[in-house]
Design an enzyme around this catalytic site. Structure first.
Site, mmCIF file in Angstrom:
data_model
loop_
_atom_site.group_PDB
_atom_site.id
_atom_site.type_symbol
_atom_site.label_atom_id
_atom_site.label_comp_id
_atom_site.label_asym_id
_atom_site.label_seq_id
_atom_site.Cartn_x
_atom_site.Cartn_y
_atom_site.Cartn_z
ATOM 1 N N LEU A 129 0.841 -1.205 0.000
ATOM 2 C CA LEU A 129 0.000 0.000 0.000
ATOM 3 C C LEU A 129 0.870 1.247 0.000
ATOM 4 C CD1 LEU A 129 -2.872 1.253 0.265
ATOM 5 C CD2 LEU A 129 -2.505 1.202 2.747
ATOM 6 N N HIS A 233 5.290 3.339 11.957
ATOM 7 C CA HIS A 233 5.858 4.589 11.445
ATOM 8 C C HIS A 233 4.777 5.673 11.495
ATOM 9 C CE1 HIS A 233 7.536 7.418 8.492
ATOM 10 N NE2 HIS A 233 8.712 6.827 8.691
#
Length: 347
Positions: A129, A233
Site C-alpha cells: 500500500l 511509522h
C-alpha cells in the site's frame, strides 16, 4: 479517482512510485525487474484457477480527472497475496513472555522475549500500500486500501481465510531503525535500508542463515529499540487506524527488521467484506447519500470508485460518469459497501 487492476504499461509509473516510498515498504522495491515480475504475476493470477497459492494481485489508483475510459495518472498502488510463504520463508518475531522465579531468593521476574517463527505462513496478505503524498486527501487513501476488501468479498476462494497486514515499523527520516540498530545489525553488519531492499527482492535466505534461533530477551535491547516494538511509522498510523476500524487487530507478531506490528482478521469478519452487497447499477443524473465504494465484479479488469448514493428497491443509483469509470453498462450488477461504518462522507 478509480482503483483498477494493474496493466503492463503501468510499469514506468509503478517504478516512479516505488522510488518515492522511502524505507520500510518491503513489497514495493524500486527495482524494475522485480516490479515487472509482480505485474506479470498479477496478470497470471487473473488467468489461473482459483487457489490461494496462485493468487498475487496488484491494483493501482488512477486520477481520472477527465473521466476518460482509458484513465489518467497512476498515483497509488496496493496488493493482495493469496497465501504467503509458499515458495520462500515467511519470518516474523512472536512477542512472548518468560518468567524467572526463585522462592528461596524471593525473585520473580517477567521478561519479554522475541521468538523467530514462521507462524503466519499460508495467510492471505494485504501488501504494497502506497499513495503519493500529493494525493493524500479526499478519502483517496481509504479508497485505495479498502478497495481490496471488495475484491476479497467477490473472490474469497482465491485467498486464505486468515488475512494479515504487516505494518511499517518506526524509522527516522534517514531510514535508521532503532530496532535494527539494537538487534539486526549485530548479525548482518549491513544498514536497515539494504536489508529491507534485499528482502523486497526476495533474497531472504540470509535471514535464516544469520538470525539467532534462540529467544531474544528484549531487556538486552536498547531502551529506544524496546519502545518501538509493535509501533508503526508516523506515516502509517492512519493506515493502522483504518484497518482496526475494519476489524483487524494486532496479533503479537512483529517484523524481524523494524518490529512493526502485524494485524490480523478473518476474511469474513472484515467489515467491508461482511457488509458488502450485490446490487444493480441504476443510472441517474444526480445521486446523493453516504459515500459508497462500488466495484464492477470483474476478475480480469477489476475497478472500484466512490459514489455518493443510497440503495433503493430498484438498485444502486449511480451517475453515468461513475458507470463509465467502472466500465459497466446500466443494469449490470455491482458489489458495493459504505466506505465507512461512520457517518456520511467519513473517510
Amino acid at each position: 479517482m478509480r482503483v483498477r487492476s494493474i496493466r503492463r504499461d503501468d510499469l514506468e509509473a509503478l517504478l516512479a512510485l516505488a522510488r518515492s516510498t522511502g524505507v520500510g515498504v518491503t513489497t514495493l522495491p524500486a527495482n524494475e525487474e522485480r516490479l515487472g515480475r509482480r505485474i506479470e504475476a498479477s496478470l497470471a493470477s487473473q488467468a489461473a484457477e482459483p487457489s490461494p497459492d496462485a493468487s498475487s494481485f496488484v491494483f493501482v489508483l488512477e486520477d481520472d480527472t477527465a473521466g476518460s475510459a482509458e484513465g489518467g495518472a497512476v498515483v497509488g498502488i496496493c496488493g493482495l497475496e493469496g497465501a504467503v510463504g509458499g515458495d520462500e520463508p515467511w519470518y516474523n518475531y512472536r512477542v512472548g513472555l518468560s518468567v524467572h522465579a526463585s522462592r528461596e531468593l524471593g525473585v520473580y521476574r517477567k521478561l519479554e522475549t522475541l521468538f523467530l517463527t514462521n507462524d503466519l505462513t499460508g495467510s492471505a496478505e494485504l501488501c504494497s500500500l502506497f499513495l503519493h503524498p500529493d494525493w493524500r486527501r479526499n478519502s483517496n487513501g481509504s479508497l485505495l486500501s479498502k478497495s481490496r476488501f471488495l475484491f476479497l468479498a467477490e473472490f474469497p476462494e482465491r485467498f486464505n481465510s486468515r488475512v494479515i497486514a504487516e505494518m511499517r515499523g518506526v524509522s527516522d527520516a534517514g531510514g535508521r531503525s532503532p530496532f535494527w540498530e539494537s538487534l539486526g545489525r549485530h548479525f548482518f553488519k549491513i544498514d536497515f535500508s539494504e536489508a529491507d531492499y534485499l528482502t523486497g527482492l526476495g533474497q531472504k535466505s540470509f535471514i535464516a542463515e544469520l538470525m539467532p534461533r534462540q529467544p531474544v530477551y528484549t531487556a538486552f535491547l536498547s531502551e529506544e529499540a524496546r519502545a518501538v516494538i509493535s509501533q508503526v511509522h508516523e506515516a502509517t498510523r492512519p493506515a493502522r487506524a483504518m484497518l482496526e476500524s475494519e476489524g483487524f487487530r494486532y496479533n503479537g507478531a512483529v517484523d524481524i527488521f523494524d518490529a512493526g506490528p502485524t494485524l490480523e482478521c478473518e476474511l469474513g469478519q472484515i467489515r467491508a467484506v461482511r457488509d458488502s452487497q450485490v446490487l444493480t447499477a441504476k443510472p441517474e443524473d444526480e445521486t446523493s447519500g453516504r459515500m459508497w465504494m462500488v466495484a464492477n465484479r470483474r476478475l480480469d479488469d477489476f475497478r472500484v470508485c466512490l459514489a455518493q448514493t443510497e440503495p433503493t428497491p430498484m438498485g444502486l443509483p449511480l451517475t453515468r460518469e461513475v458507470i463509465a469509470r467502472l466500465g459497466i453498462e446500466p443494469g449490470d450488477s455491482v458489489r458495493a459497501v459504505p466506505l465507512s461504518s461512520r457517518t456520511a462522507g467519513a473517510a
